[in-house]
Design a protein around this motif. Sequence first.
Motif, PDB file in Angstrom:
ATOM      1  N   UNK A 106       0.590  -1.480   0.153  1.00 19.42           N
ATOM      2  CA  UNK A 106      -0.179  -0.105  -0.132  1.00 19.42           C
ATOM      3  C   UNK A 106       1.012   1.307  -0.496  1.00 19.42           C
ATOM      4  N   UNK A 107       1.808   1.102   0.610  1.00 20.34           N
ATOM      5  CA  UNK A 107       3.073   2.657   0.405  1.00 20.34           C
ATOM      6  C   UNK A 107       3.530   2.828  -0.927  1.00 20.34           C
ATOM      7  N   UNK A 108       3.959   1.857  -1.341  1.00 24.34           N
ATOM      8  CA  UNK A 108       4.754   1.971  -2.513  1.00 24.34           C
ATOM      9  C   UNK A 108       3.977   1.788  -3.743  1.00 24.34           C
ATOM     10  N   UNK A 109       2.984   0.966  -3.250  1.00 21.10           N
ATOM     11  CA  UNK A 109       1.641   1.035  -4.964  1.00 21.10           C
ATOM     12  C   UNK A 109       1.148   2.592  -4.852  1.00 21.10           C
ATOM     13  N   UNK A 110       1.148   2.629  -6.333  1.00 19.94           N
ATOM     14  CA  UNK A 110      -0.318   3.919  -5.961  1.00 19.94           C
ATOM     15  C   UNK A 110      -1.369   3.501  -5.648  1.00 19.94           C
ATOM     16  N   UNK A 111      -1.623   2.598  -6.600  1.00 19.88           N
ATOM     17  CA  UNK A 111      -2.936   1.522  -5.262  1.00 19.88           C
ATOM     18  C   UNK A 111      -2.849   0.184  -5.211  1.00 19.88           C
ATOM     19  N   UNK A 112      -4.371  -1.210  -5.094  1.00 23.35           N
ATOM     20  CA  UNK A 112      -3.769  -2.155  -4.971  1.00 23.35           C
ATOM     21  C   UNK A 112      -4.774  -2.788  -4.135  1.00 23.35           C
ATOM     22  N   UNK A 113      -5.403  -3.670  -5.123  1.00 26.09           N
ATOM     23  CA  UNK A 113      -6.674  -4.303  -4.367  1.00 26.09           C
ATOM     24  C   UNK A 113      -6.416  -5.809  -4.618  1.00 26.09           C
ATOM     25  N   UNK A 114      -7.363  -6.401  -3.955  1.00 27.37           N
ATOM     26  CA  UNK A 114      -7.648  -7.889  -4.167  1.00 27.37           C
ATOM     27  C   UNK A 114      -9.021  -8.402  -4.565  1.00 27.37           C
ATOM     28  N   UNK A 115      -9.176  -9.510  -5.146  1.00 24.77           N
ATOM     29  CA  UNK A 115     -10.394 -10.177  -5.705  1.00 24.77           C
ATOM     30  C   UNK A 115     -10.009 -11.571  -5.879  1.00 24.77           C
ATOM     31  N   UNK A 116     -11.393 -11.788  -5.777  1.00 24.35           N
ATOM     32  CA  UNK A 116     -11.425 -14.031  -5.753  1.00 24.35           C
ATOM     33  C   UNK A 116     -11.450 -14.153  -7.164  1.00 24.35           C
ATOM     34  N   UNK A 117     -11.031 -14.934  -7.342  1.00 23.36           N
ATOM     35  CA  UNK A 117     -11.011 -15.758  -8.997  1.00 23.36           C
ATOM     36  C   UNK A 117     -12.438 -16.080  -8.922  1.00 23.36           C
ATOM     37  N   UNK A 118     -13.423 -16.261 -10.520  1.00 26.15           N
ATOM     38  CA  UNK A 118     -14.402 -16.214 -10.205  1.00 26.15           C
ATOM     39  C   UNK A 118     -14.862 -17.743  -9.929  1.00 26.15           C
ATOM     40  N   UNK A 119     -16.149 -18.614  -9.261  1.00 21.96           N
ATOM     41  CA  UNK A 119     -16.267 -19.339  -9.710  1.00 21.96           C
ATOM     42  C   UNK A 119     -15.029 -20.173  -9.627  1.00 21.96           C
ATOM     43  N   UNK A 120     -13.777 -20.038  -8.317  1.00 19.80           N
ATOM     44  CA  UNK A 120     -13.014 -21.524  -8.045  1.00 19.80           C
ATOM     45  C   UNK A 120     -12.441 -20.395  -7.116  1.00 19.80           C
ATOM     46  N   UNK A 121     -11.584 -21.655  -6.285  1.00 22.96           N
ATOM     47  CA  UNK A 121     -11.159 -20.817  -4.711  1.00 22.96           C
ATOM     48  C   UNK A 121      -9.529 -20.519  -5.930  1.00 22.96           C
ATOM     49  N   UNK A 122      -9.218 -19.455  -5.240  1.00 20.99           N
ATOM     50  CA  UNK A 122      -8.068 -18.169  -5.627  1.00 20.99           C
ATOM     51  C   UNK A 122      -8.730 -16.641  -5.832  1.00 20.99           C
ATOM     52  N   UNK A 123      -7.296 -16.127  -6.124  1.00 18.12           N
ATOM     53  CA  UNK A 123      -7.574 -14.577  -5.678  1.00 18.12           C
ATOM     54  C   UNK A 123      -6.004 -13.872  -6.579  1.00 18.12           C
ATOM     55  N   UNK A 124      -6.547 -12.923  -7.062  1.00 14.95           N
ATOM     56  CA  UNK A 124      -5.756 -11.730  -7.569  1.00 14.95           C
ATOM     57  C   UNK A 124      -5.874 -10.684  -6.544  1.00 14.95           C
TER      58      UNK A 124
END
Length: 154
Positions: A106-124
Amino acid sequence: MITIPGKLHAASWDIPHDLAAVPGVRRQVRRTLSRWTLEELADDVALVVDELLANAICHGAPPIRLSLWRTRGVLCVRVTDHGLGHPHELDPEPESVHGRGLAIVAALAGEFEVFPLPNRPGKVVWARWTVKSGPATIQEPQPPDPTIRRLPRL
């Protein structure tokens, strides 16, 4: 690596589920940013990549993929894993060894976010920086040894 001159530069890597792979990936990211003439972001991006990959390897599940792309004015980093957990910022004690990764992102990037993968386990988990607007150019890689000269193109 994918290149659409003046519009898009993209690179991605499948990452082994092993923390020992992270230093080599960091070097590849730095080389890629150098070719994209983004050396001024190399330290911040390398540290963000380090944190996101460490989280994916320690708390996620394979397959793990790192993607970078640059368009005019934007650089994005994306790490995908297939683990069930969802990263969140912690409030570590000053003497804690772990728990600062997302705060660093959060301190180094202009912005960041976490999204779950649709219809399966995991995230981006993605992070984005604003870069100098100007053409997204790539420099030719230089030979590693300065005594070796590249032959002229015919």
